[in-house]
Design a protein around this motif. Structure first.
Motif, PDB file in Angstrom:
ATOM      1  N   GLY A  57       0.817  -1.205   0.000  1.00 48.22           N
ATOM      2  CA  GLY A  57       0.000   0.000   0.000  1.00 48.22           C
ATOM      3  C   GLY A  57       0.850   1.253   0.000  1.00 48.22           C
ATOM      4  O   GLY A  57       2.038   1.236   0.352  1.00 48.22           O
ATOM      5  N   THR A  58       0.242   2.352  -0.370  1.00 51.68           N
ATOM      6  CA  THR A  58       0.938   3.641  -0.400  1.00 51.68           C
ATOM      7  C   THR A  58       1.161   4.157   1.018  1.00 51.68           C
ATOM      8  O   THR A  58       0.281   4.067   1.878  1.00 51.68           O
ATOM      9  CB  THR A  58       0.110   4.667  -1.196  1.00 51.68           C
ATOM     10  N   SER A  59       2.354   4.692   1.259  1.00 50.14           N
ATOM     11  CA  SER A  59       2.662   5.299   2.553  1.00 50.14           C
ATOM     12  C   SER A  59       2.856   6.802   2.367  1.00 50.14           C
ATOM     13  O   SER A  59       3.164   7.277   1.277  1.00 50.14           O
ATOM     14  CB  SER A  59       3.937   4.693   3.153  1.00 50.14           C
ATOM     15  N   VAL A  60       2.662   7.517   3.456  1.00 47.28           N
ATOM     16  CA  VAL A  60       2.878   8.967   3.456  1.00 47.28           C
ATOM     17  C   VAL A  60       3.804   9.287   4.621  1.00 47.28           C
ATOM     18  O   VAL A  60       3.519   8.918   5.765  1.00 47.28           O
ATOM     19  CB  VAL A  60       1.558   9.741   3.609  1.00 47.28           C
ATOM     20  N   ALA A  61       4.915   9.948   4.343  1.00 50.66           N
ATOM     21  CA  ALA A  61       5.851  10.349   5.389  1.00 50.66           C
ATOM     22  C   ALA A  61       5.474  11.721   5.923  1.00 50.66           C
ATOM     23  O   ALA A  61       4.959  12.567   5.190  1.00 50.66           O
ATOM     24  CB  ALA A  61       7.273  10.366   4.844  1.00 50.66           C
ATOM     25  N   GLY A  62       5.721  11.947   7.196  1.00 51.54           N
ATOM     26  CA  GLY A  62       5.406  13.242   7.772  1.00 51.54           C
ATOM     27  C   GLY A  62       5.615  13.260   9.269  1.00 51.54           C
ATOM     28  O   GLY A  62       6.328  12.416   9.820  1.00 51.54           O
ATOM     29  N   ALA A  63       4.992  14.221   9.919  1.00 52.06           N
ATOM     30  CA  ALA A  63       5.103  14.365  11.371  1.00 52.06           C
ATOM     31  C   ALA A  63       3.749  14.795  11.923  1.00 52.06           C
ATOM     32  O   ALA A  63       2.836  15.142  11.174  1.00 52.06           O
ATOM     33  CB  ALA A  63       6.178  15.398  11.704  1.00 52.06           C
ATOM     34  N   PHE A  64       3.639  14.760  13.243  1.00 50.84           N
ATOM     35  CA  PHE A  64       2.394  15.148  13.906  1.00 50.84           C
ATOM     36  C   PHE A  64       2.624  16.459  14.652  1.00 50.84           C
ATOM     37  O   PHE A  64       3.618  16.614  15.366  1.00 50.84           O
ATOM     38  CB  PHE A  64       1.940  14.057  14.873  1.00 50.84           C
ATOM     39  N   ASP A  65       1.702  17.410  14.479  1.00 48.21           N
ATOM     40  CA  ASP A  65       1.846  18.679  15.172  1.00 48.21           C
ATOM     41  C   ASP A  65       1.371  18.560  16.610  1.00 48.21           C
ATOM     42  O   ASP A  65       1.000  17.474  17.080  1.00 48.21           O
ATOM     43  CB  ASP A  65       1.111  19.796  14.420  1.00 48.21           C
ATOM     44  N   ALA A  66       1.354  19.678  17.325  1.00 48.12           N
ATOM     45  CA  ALA A  66       1.017  19.656  18.754  1.00 48.12           C
ATOM     46  C   ALA A  66      -0.401  19.188  19.014  1.00 48.12           C
ATOM     47  O   ALA A  66      -0.709  18.668  20.097  1.00 48.12           O
ATOM     48  CB  ALA A  66       1.224  21.051  19.352  1.00 48.12           C
ATOM     49  N   ASP A  67      -1.271  19.343  18.038  1.00 47.40           N
ATOM     50  CA  ASP A  67      -2.660  18.906  18.187  1.00 47.40           C
ATOM     51  C   ASP A  67      -2.880  17.457  17.761  1.00 47.40           C
ATOM     52  O   ASP A  67      -4.009  16.962  17.792  1.00 47.40           O
ATOM     53  CB  ASP A  67      -3.583  19.818  17.364  1.00 47.40           C
ATOM     54  N   GLY A  68      -1.805  16.782  17.341  1.00 52.47           N
ATOM     55  CA  GLY A  68      -1.920  15.397  16.912  1.00 52.47           C
ATOM     56  C   GLY A  68      -2.329  15.237  15.463  1.00 52.47           C
ATOM     57  O   GLY A  68      -2.618  14.122  15.010  1.00 52.47           O
ATOM     58  N   THR A  69      -2.325  16.342  14.712  1.00 50.96           N
ATOM     59  CA  THR A  69      -2.683  16.276  13.296  1.00 50.96           C
ATOM     60  C   THR A  69      -1.472  15.886  12.465  1.00 50.96           C
ATOM     61  O   THR A  69      -0.374  16.426  12.653  1.00 50.96           O
ATOM     62  CB  THR A  69      -3.223  17.640  12.810  1.00 50.96           C
ATOM     63  N   PHE A  70      -1.656  14.945  11.554  1.00 54.75           N
ATOM     64  CA  PHE A  70      -0.554  14.483  10.711  1.00 54.75           C
ATOM     65  C   PHE A  70      -0.280  15.508   9.614  1.00 54.75           C
ATOM     66  O   PHE A  70      -1.190  15.932   8.901  1.00 54.75           O
ATOM     67  CB  PHE A  70      -0.891  13.125  10.091  1.00 54.75           C
ATOM     68  N   VAL A  71       0.984  15.906   9.485  1.00 52.22           N
ATOM     69  CA  VAL A  71       1.399  16.883   8.478  1.00 52.22           C
ATOM     70  C   VAL A  71       2.361  16.197   7.515  1.00 52.22           C
ATOM     71  O   VAL A  71       3.489  15.858   7.895  1.00 52.22           O
ATOM     72  CB  VAL A  71       2.090  18.097   9.127  1.00 52.22           C
ATOM     73  N   PRO A  72       1.956  15.949   6.266  1.00 49.43           N
ATOM     74  CA  PRO A  72       2.830  15.253   5.309  1.00 49.43           C
ATOM     75  C   PRO A  72       4.113  16.028   5.041  1.00 49.43           C
ATOM     76  O   PRO A  72       4.121  17.267   5.019  1.00 49.43           O
ATOM     77  CB  PRO A  72       1.957  15.163   4.044  1.00 49.43           C
ATOM     78  N   ALA A  73       5.193  15.292   4.847  1.00 49.67           N
ATOM     79  CA  ALA A  73       6.471  15.908   4.495  1.00 49.67           C
ATOM     80  C   ALA A  73       6.448  16.337   3.034  1.00 49.67           C
ATOM     81  O   ALA A  73       5.659  15.830   2.225  1.00 49.67           O
ATOM     82  CB  ALA A  73       7.608  14.923   4.746  1.00 49.67           C
ATOM     83  N   GLU A  74       7.327  17.288   2.692  1.00 49.83           N
ATOM     84  CA  GLU A  74       7.388  17.750   1.312  1.00 49.83           C
ATOM     85  C   GLU A  74       7.862  16.636   0.385  1.00 49.83           C
ATOM     86  O   GLU A  74       7.450  16.554  -0.767  1.00 49.83           O
ATOM     87  CB  GLU A  74       8.335  18.957   1.199  1.00 49.83           C
ATOM     88  N   GLU A  75       8.733  15.782   0.903  1.00 49.60           N
ATOM     89  CA  GLU A  75       9.270  14.683   0.088  1.00 49.60           C
ATOM     90  C   GLU A  75       9.004  13.367   0.787  1.00 49.60           C
ATOM     91  O   GLU A  75       9.424  13.154   1.924  1.00 49.60           O
ATOM     92  CB  GLU A  75      10.776  14.859  -0.129  1.00 49.60           C
ATOM     93  N   ASN A  76       8.312  12.462   0.112  1.00 45.30           N
ATOM     94  CA  ASN A  76       8.011  11.151   0.693  1.00 45.30           C
ATOM     95  C   ASN A  76       9.035  10.139   0.197  1.00 45.30           C
ATOM     96  O   ASN A  76       8.741   9.261  -0.593  1.00 45.30           O
ATOM     97  CB  ASN A  76       6.587  10.723   0.312  1.00 45.30           C
ATOM     98  N   ARG A  77      10.278  10.255   0.672  1.00 50.01           N
ATOM     99  CA  ARG A  77      11.347   9.417   0.153  1.00 50.01           C
ATOM    100  C   ARG A  77      11.335   8.007   0.736  1.00 50.01           C
ATOM    101  O   ARG A  77      12.193   7.189   0.398  1.00 50.01           O
ATOM    102  CB  ARG A  77      12.698  10.071   0.420  1.00 50.01           C
ATOM    103  N   TYR A  78      10.378   7.698   1.608  1.00 46.91           N
ATOM    104  CA  TYR A  78      10.338   6.381   2.239  1.00 46.91           C
ATOM    105  C   TYR A  78       9.366   5.432   1.560  1.00 46.91           C
ATOM    106  O   TYR A  78       9.259   4.289   1.958  1.00 46.91           O
ATOM    107  CB  TYR A  78       9.945   6.518   3.713  1.00 46.91           C
TER     108      TYR A  78
END
Length: 340
Positions: A142-163
C-alpha cells in the motif's frame, strides 16, 4: 479456531512513549472485521508520560478497543503481548511476531507510526479480489505517506516522501526479487505491506539468530522476495510514517551502545553473503554484484555517520567497533575510497 483472524497486525516496541498509544489508536479505528493485534516488546524499560510501561499501555488500549468495537457493532479484536527479557533487535522481534501471529496474512506497524483509516480493508480487499479472479498475491504493497504530527496530533505530510517507493501494478515470479534488487522498483520496508505469513516463515528458515537494528528490512525482504509468487502495489494510502524518529535520523551519537546499533547493519550483509556462498547458483552474476555494491554502500554510510554524528570523544572507540563488525581491511578500503 472459530472465525480465525484474517490479518495479524504486528507491532514491535523498543521504547515506551506516548507514541505507542497513538499507534494503537490508529489500529482501533480500523473498520475491518477480523484481525488480531500482536505486540512484542524488545525488553523495553521505558514509560510514557503517565508512568505506564508497554504492557500497561497495551492493556488499557485493548479495553478501549473492545469498547469502541462494540459501539460500532464490530467483533472484538484479540490482543497478544509478548516481552523479550533481553534486547534482541529488530530481526528477532519480527521473528517473534511472525511465530506469534495466527492469521494467514501479516502487516507490520512500527510503534511510532500509524495505520491510515481503512488500511486493513484496502489491503485485504486486494487479496480477496485477486483470489476471486484466480490470482494469489503474496505481497500487497500500500501507499505510505511520510510526515510528522503537530502539537494537536494532526498528521502533516512531508514535502518529500522518500520512504515510500512503490510500483502500482503487478510483478510475478522471479521478477519480484529482481526488480526490487536491480531496479529499486519498490522499497524493502516490511511496514505498509500485507504479506502472506507462510512467506515470512520461509524467510526465517534462512536467517540465523541475528541481533540487528539497522538494514533489517534489506535482510528480510531479500528472503521474502526470493519466494514471493506475486506482488501488487495499490494507490490506497495505508500507512503514515513518522520521519526523524528512529536510528536513521541525524541525532548525535554519544554512547557506544547507540553506535553499536548502527554498526549492526554489517550483520545483515554477513548473513546474506554466507547464504550466497552456500547457494552459488541461486543468484545471477549481476545480482551478486548488486549485493556487493549495496554492502559497500552501507559501510560507507556507517563511516559518514561516524564522522558526522558520533561525538569526538568516542571516535576512536567507534572506529574500532566499526572494524569489529565490518572487518578492518574492508573499513580501510572504504575509508580510502571515501577520502579520494
Amino acid at each position: 479456531m472459530k472465525n480465525p483472524p484474517l490479518i495479524s497486525v504486528c507491532i514491535p516496541v523498543f521504547s515506551t512513549e506516548p507514541l505507542l498509544a497513538q499507534c494503537l489508536r490508529s489500529v482501533i479505528r480500523q473498520d475491518f472485521a477480523r484481525f488480531e493485534v500482536v505486540i512484542v516488546s524488545d525488553a523495553s524499560r521505558g514509560k510514557d508520560a503517565q508512568g505506564r510501561n508497554a504492557k500497561k499501555i497495551v492493556r488499557v488500549m485493548q479495553r478501549e478497543c473492545n469498547k469502541s468495537r462494540r459501539a460500532r457493532k464490530l467483533p472484538v479484536v484479540p490482543f497478544r503481548f509478548v516481552e523479550h527479557k533481553q534486547n534482541r533487535g529488530l530481526i528477532e522481534v519480527r521473528r517473534t511476531l511472525c511465530y506469534e501471529a495466527r492469521a494467514d496474512y501479516m502487516t507490520q506497524l512500527d510503534s511510532d507510526d500509524e495505520l491510515a483509516d481503512g488500511a486493513l480493508t484496502a489491503l485485504y480487499e486486494t487479496v480477496a479480489q485477486g483470489a476471486g479472479s484466480g490470482t494469489e498475491f503474496d505481497i500487497v504493497h500500500g501507499t505510505s505517506v511520510a510526515g510528522a504530527f503537530d502539537a494537536d496530533g494532526t498528521f502533516v505530510p512531508a514535502e518529500e516522501n522518500r520512504y515510500g517507493n512503490i510500483f502500482y501494478g503487478e510483478v510475478a515470479g522471479r521478477d519480484v526479487f529482481r526488480r526490487w534488487l536491480m531496479e529499486g522498483l519498490f522499497t524493502a520496508n516490511t511496514w505498509g505491506k500485507l504479506i502472506r505469513r507462510s512467506l515470512w516463515l520461509s524467510a526465517y528458515q534462512n536467517i540465523p539468530y541475528t541481533e540487528c537494528n539497522v538494514a533489517d528490512d534489506v535482510l528480510l525482504f531479500f528472503f521474502l522476495a526470493q519466494n514471493a509468487r506475486r506482488y501488487v502495489g495499490i494507490k490506497s494510502v495505508v500507512y503514515r510514517y513518522r520521519v526523524n524518529s528512529g536510528m536513521t535520523s541525524a541525532r548525535k551519537i554519544d554512547t557506544l551502545h547507540k553506535w553499536k546499533m548502527v554498526c549492526s547493519a554489517a550483520s545483515v550483509f554477513s548473513v546474506i553473503s554466507t547464504w550466497i556462498q552456500e547457494h552459488p547458483h541461486a543468484l545471477c552474476e549481476d545480482e551478486v554484484c548488486k549485493m556487493r555494491a549495496m554492502t559497500r554502500w552501507y559501510l560507507v554510510n556507517n563511516l559518514q555517520q561516524m564522522r558526522a554524528v558520533v561525538v569526538p570523544e568516542l571516535l576512536a572507540d567507534a572506529r574500532e567497533l566499526l572494524c569489529e563488525y565490518w572487518g578492518a581491511d574492508f573499513v580501510q578500503k572504504a575509508e580510502a575510497a571515501l577520502d579520494q
